[in-house]
Design a protein around this motif. Structure first.
Motif, short mmCIF file in Angstrom:
data_model
loop_
_atom_site.label_atom_id
_atom_site.label_comp_id
_atom_site.label_asym_id
_atom_site.label_seq_id
_atom_site.Cartn_x
_atom_site.Cartn_y
_atom_site.Cartn_z
N UNK A 33 -29.10 -11.91 -29.04
CA UNK A 33 -30.12 -11.72 -28.03
C UNK A 33 -29.84 -12.50 -26.76
N UNK A 34 -30.46 -12.07 -25.67
CA UNK A 34 -30.53 -12.86 -24.43
C UNK A 34 -31.78 -13.73 -24.56
N UNK A 163 -22.61 -4.70 -29.80
CA UNK A 163 -22.36 -5.28 -28.48
C UNK A 163 -21.38 -4.42 -27.68
N UNK A 164 -20.34 -3.95 -28.35
CA UNK A 164 -19.37 -3.09 -27.67
C UNK A 164 -19.98 -1.77 -27.20
N UNK A 165 -21.04 -1.35 -27.89
CA UNK A 165 -21.70 -0.09 -27.53
C UNK A 165 -22.71 -0.26 -26.40
N UNK A 166 -22.94 -1.50 -25.96
CA UNK A 166 -23.85 -1.72 -24.86
C UNK A 166 -24.69 -2.98 -25.00
N UNK A 167 -25.29 -3.15 -26.18
CA UNK A 167 -26.04 -4.36 -26.46
C UNK A 167 -27.33 -4.49 -25.67
N UNK A 168 -27.79 -5.71 -25.54
CA UNK A 168 -29.01 -6.06 -24.82
C UNK A 168 -28.77 -5.84 -23.33
N UNK A 169 -29.65 -5.09 -22.68
CA UNK A 169 -29.45 -4.76 -21.26
C UNK A 169 -29.54 -5.99 -20.36
N UNK A 170 -30.11 -7.09 -20.85
CA UNK A 170 -30.24 -8.29 -20.03
C UNK A 170 -29.04 -9.22 -20.15
N UNK A 171 -28.19 -9.01 -21.16
CA UNK A 171 -27.03 -9.86 -21.33
C UNK A 171 -26.98 -10.51 -22.71
N UNK A 173 -26.88 -14.40 -25.02
CA UNK A 173 -27.12 -15.84 -25.01
C UNK A 173 -26.96 -16.48 -26.39
N UNK A 174 -27.53 -15.88 -27.42
CA UNK A 174 -27.45 -16.50 -28.74
C UNK A 174 -27.27 -15.46 -29.84
N UNK A 199 -26.51 -21.02 -30.54
CA UNK A 199 -27.82 -21.05 -29.89
C UNK A 199 -27.79 -20.80 -28.39
N UNK A 200 -26.68 -21.14 -27.73
CA UNK A 200 -26.59 -20.94 -26.29
C UNK A 200 -25.13 -20.86 -25.92
N UNK A 201 -24.62 -19.66 -25.75
CA UNK A 201 -23.17 -19.48 -25.55
C UNK A 201 -22.92 -18.22 -24.73
N UNK A 202 -21.92 -18.25 -23.82
CA UNK A 202 -21.64 -17.06 -23.00
C UNK A 202 -21.16 -15.86 -23.82
N UNK A 203 -20.54 -16.13 -24.98
CA UNK A 203 -20.09 -15.06 -25.88
C UNK A 203 -20.57 -15.40 -27.29
#
Length: 292
Positions: A33-34, A163-171, A173-174, A199-203
């Motif tokens: 999730x973002x 995630x590869x299919x699109x994932x969360x539209x906001x980006x 985070x965890x 818990x908090x990571x760019x990828x």
């Protein structure tokens, strides 16, 4: 309307998958999730009972209450109906429930932010909200059904496909991975087989995969050992000298200083469960030693 009163930043907008393996008794949840520390909110599970994922405007009471209802013998669809029936915020809730038999059910409130929906399949349910498109959930479900191996790995690969299919539209985070199996926890004292969080990571999914590989290295039993003879013996001595655990590499015997130095290394690196007093070395420990 309840939706108008909701701070969108408080929504646990995410995609997740609940799964079960009736043959091994494993149950679990994987989620991304973002949202900071999504693993503290969405995943709930109990060995020999089932798992719950609660998200969107998440009602965390759904976790323990859902598991209690499953344990009482209610079917997942009955559990879902019971959870949302008296909830005034149900139109913004998203929840999935699976039992240890692999029977699953899910609910997506009509006011969840687009794209939102779920897909129930064999031994799993995939769901998400505020997604780029429906393809995120479809890819997650299809990947789970096509993948073999331990439940944790199937859940992780499904998450990656989502995630590869699109994932969360906001980006991003965890992310989190939570799998239970009776007696599979540390030392056999509990049922927590895998409990990992980024818990908090760019990828976050990539980080979760990295952590899972470490988990397999430290937390899973040995599968193969290598005889400490010939070139392997010489290589081990050389590495132990480099690590300043052995005085010199001219030791002719394994028993004694070399064995003690190798044992010090293994226990220092938390390979307690991979150590043996025999003249053998766990293949994963040997690989790790080579990398030092």
């Amino acid at each position: 309307m309840v939706r108008e009163l909701v701070d969108k930043s408080k929504l646990v907008a995410t995609f997740s998958i609940v799964g079960a393996d009736p043959e091994t008794g494993e149950v679990g949840v994987a989620v991304q999730s973002k949202f900071l520390a999504v693993g503290s909110v969405v995943p709930w599970a109990k060995a020999n009972v089932g798992a719950v994922a609660t998200q969107s405007w998440a009602n965390t009471a759904y976790g323990p209450e859902g598991l209690a209802l499953l344990e009482q013998g209610m079917a997942p669809e009955e559990v879902v109906a019971e959870l949302v029936s008296g909830d005034p915020g149900r139109n913004l809730r998203q929840v999935a429930v699976i039992n240890a038999k692999g029977e699953a059910s899910a609910f997506t409130g009509e006011e969840c932010y687009d794209w939102a929906g779920h897909k129930v399949g064999k031994h799993h349910s995939a769901q998400g909200n505020i997604l780029v498109s429906e393809e995120t959930v479809t890819a997650m479900s299809e990947k789970f059904e096509k993948t073999e191996g331990p439940l944790a790995e199937r859940l992780l690969k499904a998450l990656e496909a989502a995630q590869h299919a699109g994932g969360d539209s906001r980006g991003k985070q965890s992310a989190a991975l939570y799998v239970l199996q009776k007696g599979a926890g540390y030392g056999g004292y509990n049922d927590v087989k895998v409990d990992l969080r980024a818990d908090d990571h760019p990828e976050p999914i990539e980080e979760l995969q990295r952590l899972y590989e470490l988990h397999k290295l430290y937390g899973m039993p040995s599968e193969a050992f290598v005889d400490i003879e010939g070139a392997v013996f010489e290589e081990i001595k050389q590495q132990l000298v480099k690590l300043e655990l052995l005085g010199h590499a001219d030791q002719p015997e394994y028993e004694g200083e070399v064995q003690e130095a190798l044992k010090t290394f293994a226990l220092r690196e938390n390979f307690d469960d991979r150590w043996t007093e025999e003249r053998k070395i766990d293949d994963k420990v040997l690989e790790f030693l080579r990398q030092q």
